[in-house]
Scaffold this active site. Structure first.
Site, PDB file in Angstrom:
ATOM      1  N   ARG A 274      -2.706   6.576   5.976  1.00  0.00           N
ATOM      2  CA  ARG A 274      -2.188   6.150   4.677  1.00  0.00           C
ATOM      3  C   ARG A 274      -1.562   7.315   3.914  1.00  0.00           C
ATOM      4  O   ARG A 274      -1.544   7.323   2.682  1.00  0.00           O
ATOM      5  CB  ARG A 274      -3.276   5.507   3.814  1.00  0.00           C
ATOM      6  CG  ARG A 274      -3.820   4.197   4.377  1.00  0.00           C
ATOM      7  CD  ARG A 274      -4.614   3.452   3.315  1.00  0.00           C
ATOM      8  NE  ARG A 274      -5.286   2.303   3.893  1.00  0.00           N
ATOM      9  CZ  ARG A 274      -6.586   2.043   3.789  1.00  0.00           C
ATOM     10  NH1 ARG A 274      -7.359   2.866   3.113  1.00  0.00           N
ATOM     11  NH2 ARG A 274      -7.109   0.978   4.332  1.00  0.00           N
TER      12      ARG A 274
ATOM     13  N   ARG B  28       0.680   5.176  -1.548  1.00  0.00           N
ATOM     14  CA  ARG B  28      -0.526   5.051  -2.350  1.00  0.00           C
ATOM     15  C   ARG B  28      -0.756   6.209  -3.316  1.00  0.00           C
ATOM     16  O   ARG B  28      -0.679   6.026  -4.519  1.00  0.00           O
ATOM     17  CB  ARG B  28      -1.759   4.873  -1.448  1.00  0.00           C
ATOM     18  CG  ARG B  28      -1.646   3.691  -0.503  1.00  0.00           C
ATOM     19  CD  ARG B  28      -2.838   2.798  -0.563  1.00  0.00           C
ATOM     20  NE  ARG B  28      -4.044   3.480  -0.142  1.00  0.00           N
ATOM     21  CZ  ARG B  28      -5.223   2.878  -0.037  1.00  0.00           C
ATOM     22  NH1 ARG B  28      -5.325   1.590  -0.299  1.00  0.00           N
ATOM     23  NH2 ARG B  28      -6.291   3.540   0.331  1.00  0.00           N
TER      24      ARG B  28
ATOM     25  N   ARG C 102       8.673   2.265  -4.599  1.00  0.00           N
ATOM     26  CA  ARG C 102       8.196   0.903  -4.411  1.00  0.00           C
ATOM     27  C   ARG C 102       8.264   0.061  -5.690  1.00  0.00           C
ATOM     28  O   ARG C 102       7.942  -1.129  -5.669  1.00  0.00           O
ATOM     29  CB  ARG C 102       6.730   0.934  -3.954  1.00  0.00           C
ATOM     30  CG  ARG C 102       6.445   1.000  -2.487  1.00  0.00           C
ATOM     31  CD  ARG C 102       6.423  -0.337  -1.772  1.00  0.00           C
ATOM     32  NE  ARG C 102       5.843  -1.445  -2.490  1.00  0.00           N
ATOM     33  CZ  ARG C 102       4.557  -1.758  -2.527  1.00  0.00           C
ATOM     34  NH1 ARG C 102       3.687  -1.026  -1.874  1.00  0.00           N
ATOM     35  NH2 ARG C 102       4.137  -2.801  -3.206  1.00  0.00           N
TER      36      ARG C 102
ATOM     37  N   TYR D 288      -8.785 -11.257   9.501  1.00  0.00           N
ATOM     38  CA  TYR D 288      -7.950 -11.657   8.364  1.00  0.00           C
ATOM     39  C   TYR D 288      -7.509 -13.113   8.497  1.00  0.00           C
ATOM     40  O   TYR D 288      -7.525 -13.881   7.529  1.00  0.00           O
ATOM     41  CB  TYR D 288      -6.718 -10.752   8.265  1.00  0.00           C
ATOM     42  CG  TYR D 288      -6.987  -9.438   7.573  1.00  0.00           C
ATOM     43  CD1 TYR D 288      -7.411  -9.393   6.255  1.00  0.00           C
ATOM     44  CD2 TYR D 288      -6.804  -8.228   8.239  1.00  0.00           C
ATOM     45  CE1 TYR D 288      -7.660  -8.183   5.616  1.00  0.00           C
ATOM     46  CE2 TYR D 288      -7.048  -7.014   7.623  1.00  0.00           C
ATOM     47  CZ  TYR D 288      -7.477  -7.000   6.295  1.00  0.00           C
ATOM     48  OH  TYR D 288      -7.721  -5.797   5.671  1.00  0.00           O
TER      49      TYR D 288
END
Length: 335
Positions: free
Chosen positions: A18, A22, A31, A142
């Site tokens: 990651r 973030r 973003r 999921y």
């Protein structure tokens, strides 16, 4: 790539899960106003976000900016990534009839991935690109739960209650995942990582019987490409030996097991990745360095080690802490 192949290196290489996003302000700016899955489908934006941590931190590998549910979205599964929640599936898959919605993935379904990888590798030059995908069990969780789950009760109920349906579900997901990884490799990715984020919820016997065959199918399917294959799961200390059996070249280790003990559990012939606790980065620099030295000491006799966190970069991490950590590992391990 040399460390992944257990070859001599000038210093221990560093990359972070990651790292593309973030925690970076430039990521949030890029973003702004763009939904996660829309961002993943814009090649120029993907390239920019993938390159940001390489420019800022000086890491040894770029990580392709994407999400593990991208291939599911590409085959028509009605899902979205909700901020603060994660992937949410409109109609969970819990019956044999539901399996019809899981058609095979084709390279054309993710042509934007091919374009993005090509654009990114052209910009990266000698810096390798790490591609990735979600492992069959985590994708299944999921799909069956309908979103993130603490206890995976629907997933385990299906796994225990209808083993035949479960095996077919994972087999289909193994095919989808294999194609998704192959697309990235064929477009220029130098290595790939399979994320089994939720598999630590399983006992070893359940993993061996109900998950290992599908994960092995994925690694076998991309073996002919000849790029290093990394396998990572969270809370998998009791599963490390089984993860190694799935066929990867590198085993990612979370922060709960020291790397020397992880090497014993994994067995010979594989490199290790990890494994600083991501929360350590919130401590003062001296404490971060102390904990980093502990990781490096545990890894000192390993023939192949890629320094990483034991999970992803936390959203509120100070980017400068990652930059300092990268430089510190390079300096401390210079041969």
């Amino acid at each position: 790539m040399k460390a992944c192949r257990r070859e001599p290196v000038p210093h221990t290489p560093v990359w972070f899960m990651r790292q593309a996003g973030r925690s970076l302000p430039e990521y949030r700016k890029a973003r702004e106003g763009i939904a996660m899955l829309d961002a993943c489908a814009r090649p120029e934006l993907v390239t920019e976000i993938t390159l940001q941590p390489v420019r800022r931190h000086g890491v040894d590998a770029a990580v392709y900016f994407s999400d593990i549910v991208v291939p599911l979205k590409a085959i028509g599964i009605d899902l979205d990534i909700k901020p603060g929640v994660g992937p949410v599936v409109a109609e969970p898959i819990r019956s044999r009839a539901d399996l019809d919605r899981l058609r095979p993935l084709t390279p054309e379904d993710v042509s934007f991935v091919t374009e993005a990888v090509r654009l990114t590798t052209a910009e990266l030059g000698d810096t390798p690109l790490v591609g990735f995908a979600g492992a069959p069990f985590t994708l299944a969780s999921y799909l069956v739960e309908g979103g993130p789950s603490r206890n995976h009760e629907h997933t385990k109920a299906l796994m225990y209650g209808d083993p035949g349906l479960w095996a077919e579900l994972l087999d289909r997901l193994a095919g989808i995942t294999s194609t998704f990884l192959s697309v990235q490799i064929e477009a220029g990715a130098s290595a790939v990582q399979l994320f089994d984020s939720w598999v630590g919820a399983l006992a070893p016997a359940d993993y061996r019987r109900s998950v290992l065959p599908a994960s092995k199918r994925v690694f076998d399917a991309v073996a002919h490409h000849g790029v290093p294959r990394v396998h990572f799961g969270v809370g998998t200390g009791e599963l490390l030996g089984l993860l190694a059996e799935a066929g990867a070249d590198v085993i990612g280790v979370d922060w709960r097991v020291p790397l020397d003990e992880a090497a014993r559990r994994v067995g010979p012939g594989l490199a290790l990745q990890g494994n600083l606790d991501p929360a350590v980065l919130f401590a003062p620099t001296a404490a971060v360095e102390e904990q980093t030295d502990r990781v490096l000491a545990a890894a000192k006799d390993l023939p192949g080690h890629v320094f990483n966190l034991g999970h992803g970069v936390l959203p509120d991490t100070d980017p400068d802490a990652l930059t300092r950590l990268t430089a510190y590992v390079h300096e401390r391990t210079a041969r």
